[in-house]
Design a protein around this motif. Structure first.
Motif, PDB file in Angstrom:
ATOM      1  N   LEU A  58       6.063   8.070 126.708  1.00 56.16           N
ATOM      2  CA  LEU A  58       6.867   7.145 125.902  1.00 56.16           C
ATOM      3  C   LEU A  58       6.645   5.704 126.350  1.00 56.16           C
ATOM      4  N   LYS A  59       6.586   5.472 127.649  1.00 55.82           N
ATOM      5  CA  LYS A  59       6.329   4.115 128.152  1.00 55.82           C
ATOM      6  C   LYS A  59       4.953   3.630 127.708  1.00 55.82           C
ATOM      7  N   ARG A  60       3.959   4.482 127.838  1.00 52.90           N
ATOM      8  CA  ARG A  60       2.596   4.091 127.445  1.00 52.90           C
ATOM      9  C   ARG A  60       2.507   3.788 125.954  1.00 52.90           C
ATOM     10  N   LYS A  61       3.170   4.596 125.130  1.00 51.96           N
ATOM     11  CA  LYS A  61       3.166   4.349 123.689  1.00 51.96           C
ATOM     12  C   LYS A  61       3.905   3.055 123.365  1.00 51.96           C
ATOM     13  N   ALA A  62       4.961   2.750 124.099  1.00 50.70           N
ATOM     14  CA  ALA A  62       5.694   1.499 123.878  1.00 50.70           C
ATOM     15  C   ALA A  62       4.823   0.296 124.252  1.00 50.70           C
ATOM     16  N   TYR A  63       4.155   0.355 125.410  1.00 52.62           N
ATOM     17  CA  TYR A  63       3.294  -0.753 125.832  1.00 52.62           C
ATOM     18  C   TYR A  63       2.136  -0.964 124.854  1.00 52.62           C
ATOM     19  N   ALA A  64       1.667   0.121 124.235  1.00 50.31           N
ATOM     20  CA  ALA A  64       0.583   0.026 123.251  1.00 50.31           C
ATOM     21  C   ALA A  64       1.116  -0.325 121.856  1.00 50.31           C
ATOM     22  N   ARG A  65       2.412  -0.498 121.739  1.00 57.34           N
ATOM     23  CA  ARG A  65       3.078  -0.837 120.471  1.00 57.34           C
ATOM     24  C   ARG A  65       2.852   0.228 119.399  1.00 57.34           C
ATOM     25  N   GLU A  66       2.826   1.497 119.818  1.00 58.93           N
ATOM     26  CA  GLU A  66       2.658   2.595 118.875  1.00 58.93           C
ATOM     27  C   GLU A  66       3.987   3.110 118.351  1.00 58.93           C
ATOM     28  N   ILE A  67       5.074   2.861 119.065  1.00 60.26           N
ATOM     29  CA  ILE A  67       6.401   3.331 118.667  1.00 60.26           C
ATOM     30  C   ILE A  67       7.407   2.195 118.840  1.00 60.26           C
ATOM     31  N   PRO A  68       8.520   2.227 118.091  1.00 61.00           N
ATOM     32  CA  PRO A  68       9.536   1.185 118.252  1.00 61.00           C
ATOM     33  C   PRO A  68      10.285   1.345 119.581  1.00 61.00           C
ATOM     34  N   PHE A  69      10.636   0.219 120.200  1.00 58.41           N
ATOM     35  CA  PHE A  69      11.378   0.225 121.456  1.00 58.41           C
ATOM     36  C   PHE A  69      12.054  -1.120 121.652  1.00 58.41           C
ATOM     37  N   ASN A  70      12.849  -1.240 122.703  1.00 58.90           N
ATOM     38  CA  ASN A  70      13.503  -2.492 123.067  1.00 58.90           C
ATOM     39  C   ASN A  70      12.997  -2.893 124.440  1.00 58.90           C
ATOM     40  N   GLU A  71      12.890  -4.213 124.645  1.00 53.84           N
ATOM     41  CA  GLU A  71      12.372  -4.697 125.917  1.00 53.84           C
ATOM     42  C   GLU A  71      13.343  -5.689 126.550  1.00 53.84           C
ATOM     43  N   GLY A  72      14.625  -5.463 126.374  1.00 52.74           N
ATOM     44  CA  GLY A  72      15.613  -6.341 126.978  1.00 52.74           C
ATOM     45  C   GLY A  72      15.655  -6.156 128.482  1.00 52.74           C
ATOM     46  N   GLY A  73      15.703  -7.253 129.212  1.00 51.90           N
ATOM     47  CA  GLY A  73      15.745  -7.172 130.668  1.00 51.90           C
ATOM     48  C   GLY A  73      14.428  -6.716 131.260  1.00 51.90           C
ATOM     49  N   ALA A  74      13.325  -6.895 130.528  1.00 47.84           N
ATOM     50  CA  ALA A  74      11.982  -6.514 130.972  1.00 47.84           C
ATOM     51  C   ALA A  74      11.868  -5.031 131.277  1.00 47.84           C
ATOM     52  N   ARG A  75      12.690  -4.207 130.638  1.00 45.22           N
ATOM     53  CA  ARG A  75      12.614  -2.753 130.783  1.00 45.22           C
ATOM     54  C   ARG A  75      12.489  -2.129 129.405  1.00 45.22           C
ATOM     55  N   VAL A  76      11.732  -1.068 129.331  1.00 50.02           N
ATOM     56  CA  VAL A  76      11.575  -0.351 128.065  1.00 50.02           C
ATOM     57  C   VAL A  76      12.791   0.548 127.884  1.00 50.02           C
ATOM     58  N   THR A  77      13.486   0.367 126.763  1.00 46.50           N
ATOM     59  CA  THR A  77      14.594   1.250 126.395  1.00 46.50           C
ATOM     60  C   THR A  77      14.467   1.587 124.921  1.00 46.50           C
ATOM     61  N   TYR A  78      15.181   2.617 124.521  1.00 52.47           N
ATOM     62  CA  TYR A  78      15.171   3.062 123.131  1.00 52.47           C
ATOM     63  C   TYR A  78      16.605   3.212 122.662  1.00 52.47           C
ATOM     64  N   THR A  79      16.930   2.671 121.483  1.00 56.30           N
ATOM     65  CA  THR A  79      18.245   2.909 120.909  1.00 56.30           C
ATOM     66  C   THR A  79      18.210   4.238 120.163  1.00 56.30           C
ATOM     67  N   GLY A  80      19.368   4.722 119.777  1.00 57.94           N
ATOM     68  CA  GLY A  80      19.430   5.945 118.992  1.00 57.94           C
ATOM     69  C   GLY A  80      18.662   5.806 117.689  1.00 57.94           C
ATOM     70  N   ARG A  81      18.706   4.609 117.104  1.00 59.10           N
ATOM     71  CA  ARG A  81      17.952   4.363 115.869  1.00 59.10           C
ATOM     72  C   ARG A  81      16.453   4.449 116.113  1.00 59.10           C
ATOM     73  N   ASP A  82      15.998   3.914 117.258  1.00 68.16           N
ATOM     74  CA  ASP A  82      14.579   4.021 117.602  1.00 68.16           C
ATOM     75  C   ASP A  82      14.160   5.479 117.732  1.00 68.16           C
ATOM     76  N   ILE A  83      14.977   6.273 118.410  1.00 69.03           N
ATOM     77  CA  ILE A  83      14.658   7.686 118.616  1.00 69.03           C
ATOM     78  C   ILE A  83      14.597   8.419 117.280  1.00 69.03           C
ATOM     79  N   CYS A  84      15.542   8.128 116.388  1.00 66.38           N
ATOM     80  CA  CYS A  84      15.527   8.764 115.060  1.00 66.38           C
ATOM     81  C   CYS A  84      14.284   8.342 114.277  1.00 66.38           C
ATOM     82  N   GLU A  85      13.903   7.060 114.363  1.00 66.35           N
ATOM     83  CA  GLU A  85      12.715   6.573 113.664  1.00 66.35           C
ATOM     84  C   GLU A  85      11.447   7.217 114.217  1.00 66.35           C
ATOM     85  N   ILE A  86      11.355   7.340 115.533  1.00 72.59           N
ATOM     86  CA  ILE A  86      10.192   7.986 116.146  1.00 72.59           C
ATOM     87  C   ILE A  86      10.124   9.442 115.718  1.00 72.59           C
ATOM     88  N   SER A  87      11.268  10.093 115.666  1.00 70.23           N
ATOM     89  CA  SER A  87      11.312  11.488 115.240  1.00 70.23           C
ATOM     90  C   SER A  87      10.823  11.631 113.801  1.00 70.23           C
TER      91      SER A  87
END
Length: 128
Positions: A82-111
């Motif tokens: 998941l981290k690698r896909k986020a860094y490659a911009r293949e999936i939606p994610f959040n980068e607040g605080g310089a950390r990769v996180t996913y909201t529930g909406r992101d997880i539903c969209e990825i699904s």
């Protein structure tokens, strides 16, 4: 050498709201499967702790920020993938605080991105 089946011990369903997910725990004396994080200390200064998280599809989970480890419970990839896909911009994610996180909406969209539609629907869309 005998093989034991590892069965997670779940709390009673009445104790907690259904919108909360608690990672499985194992009864005392049972071996934890390889690759499962535990609350045992990794080093003297670092321990792994788990927090209770809401399901991504619930109102509480829509804006909740999941770590990659927590998001991997709901998605078909490991936390590292998941981290690698986020860094490659293949999936939606959040980068607040310089950390990769996913909201529930992101997880539903990825699904939804990984969903495979039935062939009949695909043929109808091409015909239109």
């Amino acid at each position: 050498m005998s093989t034991k089946e590892v069965v997670p011990v779940r709390p009673d369903e009445d104790d907690d709201p259904p919108s909360l997910v608690e990672p499985p725990t194992w009864a005392a004396g049972e071996e934890v499967p390889p690759g499962v994080a535990t609350t045992e200390p990794l080093t003297r200064s670092r321990t792994v702790t788990r927090r209770r998280v809401p399901y991504p599809g619930t109102p509480e989970g829509a804006f909740f920020h999941y770590t990659p480890e927590e998001a991997s419970w709901f998605l078909p990839w490991s936390a590292l993938q998941l981290k690698r896909k986020a860094y490659a911009r293949e999936i939606p994610f959040n980068e607040g605080g310089a950390r990769v996180t996913y909201t529930g909406r992101d997880i539903c969209e990825i699904s939804l991105m990984t969903a495979v539609r039935p062939l009949a629907e695909t043929v109808q869309q091409r015909a239109s």
